[in-house]
Design a protein around this motif. Sequence first.
Motif, PDB file in Angstrom:
ATOM      1  N   UNK A  54       0.470  -1.428   0.421  1.00 33.20           N
ATOM      2  CA  UNK A  54       0.365   0.300  -0.252  1.00 33.20           C
ATOM      3  C   UNK A  54       0.726   1.629  -0.224  1.00 33.20           C
ATOM      4  N   UNK A  55       2.705   0.911  -0.200  1.00 39.72           N
ATOM      5  CA  UNK A  55       2.647   1.905  -0.336  1.00 39.72           C
ATOM      6  C   UNK A  55       2.849   3.091   1.319  1.00 39.72           C
ATOM      7  N   UNK A  56       2.356   3.030   2.060  1.00 44.74           N
ATOM      8  CA  UNK A  56       2.378   3.507   3.508  1.00 44.74           C
ATOM      9  C   UNK A  56       3.725   3.278   4.667  1.00 44.74           C
ATOM     10  N   UNK A  57       4.730   3.860   3.789  1.00 48.70           N
ATOM     11  CA  UNK A  57       6.222   3.660   4.698  1.00 48.70           C
ATOM     12  C   UNK A  57       6.266   4.168   5.808  1.00 48.70           C
ATOM     13  N   UNK A  58       5.467   5.314   5.989  1.00 50.73           N
ATOM     14  CA  UNK A  58       5.389   5.645   7.304  1.00 50.73           C
ATOM     15  C   UNK A  58       5.893   5.198   8.926  1.00 50.73           C
ATOM     16  N   UNK A  59       5.311   3.816   9.059  1.00 54.77           N
ATOM     17  CA  UNK A  59       5.456   2.889   9.470  1.00 54.77           C
ATOM     18  C   UNK A  59       7.072   1.709   9.184  1.00 54.77           C
ATOM     19  N   UNK A  60       7.493   2.032  10.450  1.00 56.77           N
ATOM     20  CA  UNK A  60       8.983   1.383   9.920  1.00 56.77           C
ATOM     21  C   UNK A  60       8.864  -0.121  10.143  1.00 56.77           C
ATOM     22  N   UNK A  61       9.912  -0.667   9.668  1.00 55.06           N
ATOM     23  CA  UNK A  61      10.557  -1.903  10.115  1.00 55.06           C
ATOM     24  C   UNK A  61      11.805  -1.497  10.556  1.00 55.06           C
ATOM     25  N   UNK A  62      11.893  -1.603  12.261  1.00 53.01           N
ATOM     26  CA  UNK A  62      13.451  -1.569  12.725  1.00 53.01           C
ATOM     27  C   UNK A  62      14.266  -3.073  12.937  1.00 53.01           C
ATOM     28  N   UNK A  63      13.438  -3.752  14.378  1.00 53.13           N
ATOM     29  CA  UNK A  63      13.757  -5.588  13.834  1.00 53.13           C
ATOM     30  C   UNK A  63      12.966  -6.463  13.282  1.00 53.13           C
ATOM     31  N   UNK A  64      12.000  -5.834  13.423  1.00 47.58           N
ATOM     32  CA  UNK A  64      10.850  -6.985  12.696  1.00 47.58           C
ATOM     33  C   UNK A  64      10.947  -8.040  13.761  1.00 47.58           C
ATOM     34  N   UNK A  65      10.764  -8.133  15.259  1.00 51.69           N
ATOM     35  CA  UNK A  65      10.759  -8.872  15.485  1.00 51.69           C
ATOM     36  C   UNK A  65      10.075  -8.367  17.146  1.00 51.69           C
ATOM     37  N   UNK A  66       9.096  -7.154  17.019  1.00 49.79           N
ATOM     38  CA  UNK A  66       8.714  -7.208  18.292  1.00 49.79           C
ATOM     39  C   UNK A  66       9.359  -6.643  19.041  1.00 49.79           C
ATOM     40  N   UNK A  67      11.059  -5.917  19.428  1.00 49.21           N
ATOM     41  CA  UNK A  67      11.596  -5.546  19.888  1.00 49.21           C
ATOM     42  C   UNK A  67      11.289  -4.349  19.652  1.00 49.21           C
ATOM     43  N   UNK A  68      11.192  -3.670  19.089  1.00 51.00           N
ATOM     44  CA  UNK A  68      11.552  -2.343  18.883  1.00 51.00           C
ATOM     45  C   UNK A  68      10.531  -1.481  18.995  1.00 51.00           C
ATOM     46  N   UNK A  69       8.777  -1.052  18.787  1.00 55.31           N
ATOM     47  CA  UNK A  69       8.055  -0.693  18.110  1.00 55.31           C
ATOM     48  C   UNK A  69       8.366   0.479  17.182  1.00 55.31           C
ATOM     49  N   UNK A  70       8.984   0.269  16.541  1.00 52.05           N
ATOM     50  CA  UNK A  70       8.637   1.040  15.155  1.00 52.05           C
ATOM     51  C   UNK A  70       7.537   1.101  14.339  1.00 52.05           C
TER      52      UNK A  70
END
Lengths: 351, 163
Positions: free
Chosen positions: B33-49
């Motif tokens: 959906x190209x909604x890239x405001x939501x960030x991928x940090x750790x991708x494991x539930x550890x960083x909250x990005x």
Amino acid sequence: MNRFDYVRPRTVAEAVAAGAEPGSAFLAAGTNLLDLMKIGVARPARLVDLNHLPGLSSIEALPDGGLRIGAQIRNADLAHHAQVVRRFPAVAEALLSGASAQLRNAATVGGNLLQRTRCSYFQDTASACNKRAPGSGCDARGGDNRLHAVLGWSESCIATNPSDFCVALAAFDAVVEIEGPAGRREIPLRDFHRLPGSTPDRETDLAPGELIVALRLPGEAAGFAPHSRYVKLRERTSYAFAVVSAAAGLRIEDGRIAAARLALGGVAAKPWRATAAEAALVGAAPGADAFRAAAGLALAEAKPSGDNAFKIELARRIAVRALILAAAGTPARLPALPASPFAPIPGGLHG
Amino acid sequence: MSLSVTLTINHVPRTIDLDDPRVTLLDLLRERLNLTGTKKGCDRGQCGACTILLDGRRVNACLALAISHDGAEVLTIEGLAQGDTLHPVQAAFIAHDALQCGFCTPGQIMSAVGLIGEGQAGTDPERVREGMSGNLCRCAAYRGITEAVVEATQAMTTQQEAA
């Protein structure tokens, strides 16, 4: 992540049937399962999604004064439920000391009971791990094992159970309700998790297809509500698993302990109920001397599984701290940092 | 079962065909959906990005399978402002310099909106810090973040009382 089939049962019976097929895994929130699938530790052939099942998301009052909690209730909802806060405050404190607000909003009661260990050798598919790959060995033995078990471990496995919630549940005699291919049954939470022995891959009493449908907190446990605490030592202030933790409850009558509950976390493959310590506390005056003696009994069988002898003394001290805080009384409102061992001790006692 | 999922994303209903059940809400938002405001940090539930609001509750989008949340309502950082009017939490983050590099900021802001909605922390900085502990900031802008959340809580309470 491996490819998998996705099925969405509409009834518990359909879920049990799908879950009993080889390779199936139940999907609740997925906060632990998806994480393990991303790193290749869990590789289910089929995910059976529990999120659209009716009947697993309510909290009911029971005639004995206890509560029946549906397996799909989210940790945050349980922790803030008025009856849990009032009648089972150590359960609320344990829940709120675990994970982050985001994870507590998603994670479920049923899922929490099935949380896998945080042992880094279990999580690293290049390492030997009897739990992940039976017979492959245990790289934690002789590895980086300062956070591993000091009670109930075996040569096959020295991993610990990471749950905070289960420690409080073990202390207060929760019961797990299970639906399975052979029908409905229930088991005390204390007997739900297994010690590793030579089969650390068998972590719980659940058979294939068996589904946790609810958890019961007995009304009798609410008698400890005025003196119930959970205390958890972490390697950072918040959002960390326990190094060691303790849930404690006291019933105090005429200045003496009439009944006690004590369970330890972070020390074994299961939440560790300390019944000998509880028995020793009955009849004693609540105070540091009785609590130190009880904590000594709780850890009497403990032995290091590696570079973790320090955890035995830490666990004793956290048990004493939990008992002192419980004796001082459950606070009207949980502290800003639930379960913190750094909170001042009311009355100036020192552990 | 066909793998399609219907979600209301930032107030707009969307039906999306999935070619694979492995797609997380995070990857759906960013990659489809190209909604890239939501960030991928750790991708494991550890960083909250990757924090979003899912049916009004803050969660980690990286640990949620999209297919499992059929019918849900999703709010991301892109859906927070009303036109050119920033959400009070966004405005407070600017006023308090609650960021340096900005990578964690969308997650911080969505988490703060969730926290204020939960109503457990109020304006107690200690409770705000604990309530925001699922969002890591490598620049350590925690002081500004805490001040911003406290101020936004006050602003939103005043707004509610005025309404």
